[in-house]
Structures are given as structure tokens and as C-alpha cells.
Write a protein that holds these residues in place. Sequence first.
Motif: not given
Length: 375
Positions: A29-33, A35-41, A74-82, A100-103
Motif C-alpha cells: 500500500i502506497g503513501l504519498m505525502c 515529508l519536506t516543504g512547508k507542509w512537512a508537519s 515524499d511529494d514535497g507539497g509540490d505538483p512536480r514532485t508529486a 495527498t494533502y493539497g488539491s
Amino acid sequence: MKHVVKALTLALAASLLMAATAFAAPVKIGLMCPLTGKWASEGQDMRNIVTLLADELNKAGGINGNKVELVVEDDGGDPRTAALAAQKLTTSGVIAAIGTYGSAVTEASQSIYDEAGVVQIATGSTAVRLTEKGLKRFLRTAPRDDEQGMVAAKLIKAKGYKAVALLHDNSSYAKGLADETKALLDKAGTKIVFYDALTPGERDYTAILTKLKAANPDIIFCTGYYPEVGMLLRQKMEMKWNVPMMGGDAANHADLVKISGKEAAKGYFFLSPPGPQDLDAPAAKSMLTAYKAKYNSVPGSVWSVLAGDAFNVIVEAVKSTGKADSGAIAEYLKTKLKNYPGFTGQISFNEKGDRVGDLYRVYEVNANGEFILQP
């Protein structure tokens, strides 16, 4: 002929063995979240709670006797990294991906999961259009912005505000919520005195606050995320401007008060699904106790808990269908899962993959910087 029969027998035995062991391998089971960036917490809480649930499940024997393997990217809270994170997960053998977190971040990954035939369950992504694309294997445990916009418009009217300023950050989530709310307020005849966007990630918002002040609103509804909202609250106080300010569910994170300071945050109110401290389901209380024992903390917001809900409904689908198969999971969740007892309440999905039911509540920040659920 004996050789042919023997070959066929061996081939049949091999195929039966493969069939018998196809589900015996670890269920990935995958988890994309972020872990870095401004939403890391947020991302770290998501990883913590899903890891906790996977570990407990494996200790109890796994799914129908099969261990679960969690694959985290880790998607970094960024569309390109995601997009890169989604590509890694889809080639790692996962049967479903949480996050993930962030539409806007989720949207960048949707087509990748869809084309790979992998179920995706978003957790903090509320933009309406995510479930209007007809993707058969996309779902979310979070509610939609149009529901939130309706609650926001009703709240503004109930509190008697006549002149409203709407501030967003041009993201899929924040602009979508601002647009939904504006349409409803326009229809109700409420005056919109300001509608514009800020630039996320900046350290100084005094210029846009000055424009807002000149518009003379009764209330500011900022639909953006907690890092920017915290800065706005702090700098609004520094300007000695005490106009009321409200927010949407992206403001629901303990770091908001760390950024703004308790004095600036006092009286700020926002809409959100119930926070971890207000979840009353027995499963939620038990999970939070285990979480605190393992990590010596509690989740900072409800979004990581919604990731836990996503993990549990995936497990429920595999258990119920007896198949570690993405197509079977999606079909089960959209057509057969009814009122599953989740951490955040009963969970059912409609044919679009949206969660059924109203989750939104009103919170206000008190003098101690605590988020208090309003009656």
C-alpha cells in the motif's frame, strides 16, 4: 506422450502455485505525502499514523494472513514532485495509494495513478473538480469545497456580516473555495468588497493587508493554508487592525498559532472536520492513545487522521473481496462499503468517489491558542 503429460502437469501445478501465492506476497500500500516543504508537519503526521496502523495490523496477522508493506514517497507539497512520487509508487507494485494533502498536488498525480490502474484515496484535497473527472479509481476521505462553501456562506450570514473580503492563493483548493463561497454570497445579496489572491510563501503581506483595509470589510475570509494565514494574523495585529478573520479547513493545524502567536490568533475562527482532540469514536480514541504512546505527541490536524481512514478502508476492501486487486478495491469502496466506522465518523462513498455526509464544524482560537469546537 508421458513427457507431454508431465510437462502439462508441471505447468498446471506451477500456475496453481502462482495463483495460490499471488496474494500470499506482502500487500503493498502506497503513501504519498509532504515529508519536506512547508507542509512537512502534515506529511510526517500522515506517515506516522499510517505506519502505526500498518504495524498494528501486521502484529495481528495482516490481511487474511498476509503482511502489509507500506511504501512511502515524499511529494514535497509540490505538483512536480508529486508526479515523480506517483510514478515511483505505480511502478513499485502498490495496489492502492493514499494521499495527498493539497488539491493541486493531488491533481498532478491523478492521471498517473489512473493510467496505471491504481486506486488513489486523497486525504486533504477538497477541490470540487478532482471528483468531477470520472476517474473510476479515485476517491477521497476529505469532503468537498462546495460543501464547505455552503457552510461558510451560511456562517457569514448567520453572524450578520454585510461586507465581505475574500482572499485566496490561486491554488486549486483555495481559489475553488473562494469561488464557491462568492457565488453563494452573491446569490444571497451579500456585498463582496474585495476578491483577490496573495502569493504563497512570502514573509511580508502588509501590502495586501493595506489593500484589504482600504476596502473596509466587516470580515476577511482567507481560504488559503495555515502558513500564510498565520502570517496574515500576525501582521494584521502589527498594523493594529482588528477586523475579524475566518478561514477554511486548510487553516486547521497547530502550527498556525506558532506562526501567528497566541495574541494574534485569538478570536480567529475556521471551518473544518473535527480535529483529533474532538473525535469521539472509540476507534479514534484508541488510535490516538496508541499514537501518543509511540510518538510522544498527537497529530497536529485532522488530515493525518483522514489518511488513517483511507488506510483502513483499503484494508477493509481487501478483506471483504479476498483480492489484493486495485479494480476490486475501487468497486467495493464505491458500491458496497456502507457506514464503515472510521476514525472521523461513518464512511461511505458515492459513485464519484466523494465521501458522503457533512463533516464541517466551526472552531475558534482561544487566548491559549487552543482550537475550541463551537456549539
